[in-house]
Design an enzyme around this catalytic site. Structure first.
Site, PDB file in Angstrom:
ATOM      1  N   LYS A  22      49.078  64.409  39.954  1.00 54.85           N
ATOM      2  CA  LYS A  22      49.718  63.820  41.143  1.00 54.85           C
ATOM      3  C   LYS A  22      50.685  62.726  40.729  1.00 54.85           C
ATOM      4  CE  LYS A  22      47.427  60.395  43.300  1.00 54.85           C
ATOM      5  NZ  LYS A  22      48.209  59.158  43.472  1.00 54.85           N
ATOM      6  N   ASN A  23      50.266  61.885  39.791  1.00 55.99           N
ATOM      7  CA  ASN A  23      51.101  60.737  39.432  1.00 55.99           C
ATOM      8  C   ASN A  23      52.314  61.107  38.576  1.00 55.99           C
ATOM      9  OD1 ASN A  23      49.441  59.120  40.886  1.00 55.99           O
ATOM     10  ND2 ASN A  23      48.460  58.118  39.131  1.00 55.99           N
ATOM     11  N   CYS A 116      47.003  52.852  48.875  1.00 60.55           N
ATOM     12  CA  CYS A 116      45.594  52.498  48.724  1.00 60.55           C
ATOM     13  C   CYS A 116      45.420  50.985  48.776  1.00 60.55           C
ATOM     14  CB  CYS A 116      45.072  52.979  47.371  1.00 60.55           C
ATOM     15  SG  CYS A 116      44.684  54.722  47.305  1.00 60.55           S
ATOM     16  N   ARG A 121      49.866  44.530  45.502  1.00 65.52           N
ATOM     17  CA  ARG A 121      50.651  45.401  44.615  1.00 65.52           C
ATOM     18  C   ARG A 121      52.114  45.079  44.840  1.00 65.52           C
ATOM     19  NH1 ARG A 121      48.095  51.375  44.949  1.00 65.52           N
ATOM     20  NH2 ARG A 121      49.076  51.648  42.930  1.00 65.52           N
ATOM     21  N   ASP A 305      42.314  53.999  36.936  1.00 66.84           N
ATOM     22  CA  ASP A 305      42.058  55.094  37.875  1.00 66.84           C
ATOM     23  C   ASP A 305      40.750  55.838  37.574  1.00 66.84           C
ATOM     24  OD1 ASP A 305      44.294  54.504  39.320  1.00 66.84           O
ATOM     25  OD2 ASP A 305      45.481  56.219  38.668  1.00 66.84           O
ATOM     26  N   ARG A 397      44.102  63.054  49.402  1.00 63.41           N
ATOM     27  CA  ARG A 397      45.387  62.523  48.940  1.00 63.41           C
ATOM     28  C   ARG A 397      45.632  62.865  47.475  1.00 63.41           C
ATOM     29  NH1 ARG A 397      46.449  56.361  49.818  1.00 63.41           N
ATOM     30  NH2 ARG A 397      48.066  57.054  48.417  1.00 63.41           N
TER      31      ARG A 397
HETATM   32  C1  UD1 Z   1      50.453  53.795  39.062  1.00 64.14           C
HETATM   33  C2  UD1 Z   1      49.581  54.938  39.553  1.00 64.14           C
HETATM   34  C3  UD1 Z   1      48.210  54.423  39.961  1.00 64.14           C
HETATM   35  C4  UD1 Z   1      47.591  53.639  38.802  1.00 64.14           C
HETATM   36  C5  UD1 Z   1      48.546  52.567  38.290  1.00 64.14           C
HETATM   37  C6  UD1 Z   1      48.027  51.862  37.044  1.00 64.14           C
HETATM   38  C7  UD1 Z   1      51.231  56.423  40.504  1.00 64.14           C
HETATM   39  C8  UD1 Z   1      51.791  57.078  41.709  1.00 64.14           C
HETATM   40  N1  UD1 Z   1      50.227  55.568  40.695  1.00 64.14           N
HETATM   41  O1  UD1 Z   1      50.612  52.911  40.164  1.00 64.14           O
HETATM   42  O2  UD1 Z   1      47.395  55.550  40.280  1.00 64.14           O
HETATM   43  O3  UD1 Z   1      46.404  53.012  39.274  1.00 64.14           O
HETATM   44  O4  UD1 Z   1      49.810  53.152  37.961  1.00 64.14           O
HETATM   45  O5  UD1 Z   1      47.774  52.771  36.041  1.00 64.14           O
HETATM   46  O6  UD1 Z   1      51.644  56.703  39.392  1.00 64.14           O
HETATM   47  N2  UD1 Z   1      52.950  45.109  39.460  1.00 64.14           N
HETATM   48  C9  UD1 Z   1      53.670  43.971  39.729  1.00 64.14           C
HETATM   49  N3  UD1 Z   1      54.955  44.115  40.173  1.00 64.14           N
HETATM   50  C10 UD1 Z   1      55.547  45.335  40.339  1.00 64.14           C
HETATM   51  C11 UD1 Z   1      54.790  46.493  40.041  1.00 64.14           C
HETATM   52  C12 UD1 Z   1      53.489  46.345  39.616  1.00 64.14           C
HETATM   53  O7  UD1 Z   1      53.180  42.859  39.605  1.00 64.14           O
HETATM   54  O8  UD1 Z   1      56.729  45.389  40.738  1.00 64.14           O
HETATM   55  C13 UD1 Z   1      51.544  44.969  39.004  1.00 64.14           C
HETATM   56  C14 UD1 Z   1      50.568  45.623  39.973  1.00 64.14           C
HETATM   57  O9  UD1 Z   1      50.238  44.754  41.021  1.00 64.14           O
HETATM   58  C15 UD1 Z   1      49.407  45.918  39.074  1.00 64.14           C
HETATM   59  C16 UD1 Z   1      50.063  46.258  37.746  1.00 64.14           C
HETATM   60  O10 UD1 Z   1      51.375  45.711  37.813  1.00 64.14           O
HETATM   61  O11 UD1 Z   1      48.591  44.782  38.915  1.00 64.14           O
HETATM   62  C17 UD1 Z   1      50.144  47.731  37.437  1.00 64.14           C
HETATM   63  O12 UD1 Z   1      50.806  48.384  38.485  1.00 64.14           O
HETATM   64  P1  UD1 Z   1      51.711  49.673  38.235  1.00 64.14           P
HETATM   65  O13 UD1 Z   1      51.558  50.109  36.827  1.00 64.14           O
HETATM   66  O14 UD1 Z   1      53.071  49.399  38.757  1.00 64.14           O
HETATM   67  O15 UD1 Z   1      51.027  50.732  39.184  1.00 64.14           O
HETATM   68  P2  UD1 Z   1      51.724  51.784  40.120  1.00 64.14           P
HETATM   69  O16 UD1 Z   1      52.953  52.323  39.480  1.00 64.14           O
HETATM   70  O17 UD1 Z   1      51.819  51.247  41.500  1.00 64.14           O
END
Ligand code: UD1
Length: 417
Positions: A22-23, A116, A121, A305, A397
């Site tokens: 999915k990701n 979620c 985030r 995850d 989902r």
């Molecule tokens: C993706 C995955 C999710 C997984 C996560 C971490 C998808 C669709 N989802 O989510 O399943 O749990 O990676 O492996 O691929 N952060 C910031 N600022 C930002 C972006 C992120 O501070 O602009 C922080 C987040 O709050 C979090 C950390 O960085 O603490 C990791 O987030 P991120 O790697 O961005 O996760 P997602 O891409 O949202």
């Protein structure tokens, strides 16, 4: 709303086909917006988040032709528009359209995303990456407005932390930006590398995806392509834990052990055997389960995850385990629900102390995110009596046919409306 009724106590045996991740599918679908030609994605998982992303692309005039496990996206007649809150609130990954829209059309307006409930985030790293490429970003009334009337320009982007989504935003935007982009402290996840392979198939020039430094030579016009989505390591890890928790053995076809190195090592240390086969990997447990401390980390560390699922496993292991969450620090919504099933878990800040118990007891439970929900299903597979999982839509989902796949391996699960 559907519920799952699980009667625990059956060992799982058999084969589970692991589908595309999915990701990896979500950013690949967003990448279709970068090109005026068709993109075919095969090994596409049939899950609600993918359907939501396809609905969002439809909103931009992207046409989709879907078969059971593939989709052809045609963004030839795509038009820029506002990403509606009603779609975007359902899933955080909808934010992945921002980079492609800005890069192709020079402007984008996307609602701040939902998804979620796993703690704060923020999206600052996505926005900063696009600003570094020359975009002008402002926030107004819950919307992100991004502009780059003269197009984006390649630059050196240093991510403050290796965010998966921000790396993908930067990577997609950089393919159309003029000149060279260097992404430093990039996320190294297989899903990022898979997005890069998809973009390369479309004609992009990318080096280093899967490492912490990615180089993109931008400014090319992307063309028609076909791409196979990488197998879902989180789905595979979830079924590996299902085999482990029930003391059974499962072959996970399509799964790649190299994407689960930290998980495989943790499982072996708890007393589970896991080894590669010609078709994927095999997981088995005959003996006792031992408690183990783990810490979630960005890839290649133990994935956040799979933290909730691993906690369900540790709930019935001998001894105590400390589970530390460093990626999403408040990702512990499953703890009170696992405790309702008889687990003994105490939260201490960003760590959970799990004292193993002899057995779990079925109860009605409910979860508020995808991986928390599936951890309750895993616990239900070994709990005595009946466990009722409410709000199954969280599972739908991200897991294709979860209940059917488990039933085929011997689980006693019924889905009721
Ligand atoms: C993706 C995955 C999710 C997984 C996560 C971490 C998808 C669709 N989802 O989510 O399943 O749990 O990676 O492996 O691929 N952060 C910031 N600022 C930002 C972006 C992120 O501070 O602009 C922080 C987040 O709050 C979090 C950390 O960085 O603490 C990791 O987030 P991120 O790697 O961005 O996760 P997602 O891409 O949202």
């Amino acid at each position: 709303m559907d519920k799952l009724l699980i009667r625990g106590g059956r060992r799982l045996e058999g084969t589970v086909q692991i589908v595309g991740a999915k990701n990896a599918a979500l950013p690949a679908i967003a990448a279709a917006l970068l090109s005026g030609e068709k993109l075919t994605l095969a090994n596409l998982p049939d899950v609600v988040d993918v359907a939501t992303m396809l609905t969002l692309l439809g909103h931009y005039g992207v046409t989709t032709e879907r078969t059971a496990s593939s989709v052809t996206l045609d963004a030839g007649a795509a038009q820029n528009a506002e990403a509606p809150y009603d779609i975007v609130r359902r899933m955080r990954a909808t934010l992945l359209v921002l980079g492609p829209l800005l890069a192709r059309f020079g402007t984008a307006r996307v609602s701040l995303p939902g998804g979620c409930a796993i703690g704060a985030r923020p999206v600052d790293l996505h926005l900063k990456a696009l600003a570094t490429l020359g975009g002008t970003i402002d926030l107004d009334a819950g919307y992100i407005n991004a502009k780059a009337p003269g197009g984006l320009t390649g630059a050196r982007i240093v991510l403050g932390s290796p965010s998966v989504g921000a790396t993908e935003t930067a990577l997609m935007a950089a393919t159309l930006a003029r000149g060279e982009t260097e992404i430093m402290n990039a996320a190294r996840d297989p899903e990022v590398a898979d997005l890069a392979s998809c973009l390369v198939a479309m004609g992009a020039h990318i080096e280093g995806a899967g490492s912490h430094r990615i180089l993109v030579q931008g400014g090319r016009t992307l063309r028609a392509a076909r791409h196979d989505i990488v197998p879902d390591r989180i789905e595979a890890g979830t079924y590996a834990i299902a085999a482990a928790i029930t003391g059974g053995h499962l072959e996970l076809t399509g799964a790649r052990l190299e994407h689960l190195a930290a998980v495989g090592e943790a499982l072996e240390r708890t007393g589970v055997r896991i080894w590669p086969t010609d078709r994927g990997l095999m997981v088995a447990r005959d003996g006792a389960l031992r408690g183990l401390d783990i810490t979630t980390e960005p890839y290649p560390g133990f994935p956040t995850d799979l933290q909730a699922q691993f906690m369900a496993l540790m709930a019935i292991a001998d001894g105590a385990s400390m589970i530390r969450e460093t990626v999403f620090e408040t990702r512990f919504m499953h703890v009170p629900e696992l405790n309702r099933l008889g687990a003994n878990v105490t939260l201490q800040g960003t760590s959970a102390l799990v004292r193993g118990v002899k057995s779990l007891r079925g109860a009605p439970v409910m979860a508020t995110d995808l991986r928390a929900s599936v951890s309750l299903v895993l616990a239900g597979l070994v709990a005595e009596g009946e466990t009722v999982i409410n709000r199954v839509y969280h599972l739908d989902r991200g897991y294709e046919a979860l209940d059917r796949k488990l039933v085929r391996c011997g689980a006693d699960i019924r889905r009721v409306a």
